[in-house]
Design a protein around this motif. Structure first.
Motif, mmCIF file in Angstrom:
data_model
loop_
_atom_site.group_PDB
_atom_site.id
_atom_site.type_symbol
_atom_site.label_atom_id
_atom_site.label_comp_id
_atom_site.label_asym_id
_atom_site.label_seq_id
_atom_site.Cartn_x
_atom_site.Cartn_y
_atom_site.Cartn_z
ATOM 1 N N ASP A 122 0.826 -1.233 -0.156
ATOM 2 C CA ASP A 122 0.001 -0.037 -0.041
ATOM 3 C C ASP A 122 0.818 1.109 0.125
ATOM 4 O O ASP A 122 1.969 1.468 0.741
ATOM 5 N N TRP A 132 0.663 5.072 1.028
ATOM 6 C CA TRP A 132 0.287 5.911 1.944
ATOM 7 C C TRP A 132 0.217 7.450 1.817
ATOM 8 O O TRP A 132 -0.626 8.210 2.103
ATOM 9 N N THR A 174 4.045 0.061 2.325
ATOM 10 C CA THR A 174 4.154 -0.755 3.502
ATOM 11 C C THR A 174 3.613 -2.308 3.059
ATOM 12 O O THR A 174 2.560 -1.958 2.211
ATOM 13 N N PRO A 232 -0.083 -5.799 7.382
ATOM 14 C CA PRO A 232 -1.695 -5.553 7.454
ATOM 15 C C PRO A 232 -1.925 -4.628 8.917
ATOM 16 O O PRO A 232 -1.996 -5.313 9.783
ATOM 17 N N GLU A 233 -1.582 -3.547 8.853
ATOM 18 C CA GLU A 233 -1.931 -2.429 10.087
ATOM 19 C C GLU A 233 -2.339 -1.458 9.588
ATOM 20 O O GLU A 233 -2.657 -1.004 8.531
ATOM 21 N N SER A 234 -2.972 -0.499 10.730
ATOM 22 C CA SER A 234 -3.553 0.498 10.205
ATOM 23 C C SER A 234 -2.791 1.848 9.690
ATOM 24 O O SER A 234 -1.294 1.374 9.785
ATOM 25 N N PRO A 235 -3.165 2.550 8.727
ATOM 26 C CA PRO A 235 -2.459 3.403 8.015
ATOM 27 C C PRO A 235 -1.490 4.331 9.011
ATOM 28 O O PRO A 235 -2.018 4.690 10.172
ATOM 29 N N ILE A 290 0.238 7.607 10.327
ATOM 30 C CA ILE A 290 -0.174 8.907 10.620
ATOM 31 C C ILE A 290 0.911 9.827 9.826
ATOM 32 O O ILE A 290 1.902 9.780 10.267
#
Length: 69
Positions: free
Chosen positions: A21, A23, A44, A47-50, A52
């Motif tokens: 992905d 970002w 990245t 599989p993690e949250s985007p 900041i």
């Protein structure tokens, strides 16, 4: 030397094959009257949250935004 289109296609294929992905969503280069460009990429695979992403002012006389994570 490859042209920009070939390079772009290779980057796109790499990200798709590796399910990565990208970002950065805002323009990161501003140069006078030219149209702003998105030149900086953060990929990245986890599989993690985007992340900041902070878009900060340029350093010195640079026309590139500083990116912080």
């Amino acid at each position: 030397m490859e042209n920009a289109g070939q390079w772009s296609e290779k980057v796109l294929q790499m990200t798709m094959v590796n399910t990565m992905d990208q970002w950065v969503e805002e323009s990161t280069r501003y140069s006078g009257e030219e149209e702003p460009s998105l030149l900086d990429l953060i990929f990245t695979k986890k599989p993690e949250s985007p992340p900041i992403i902070q878009y900060l002012g340029p350093v010195g006389k640079s026309d590139h935004v500083t990116i912080g994570i």
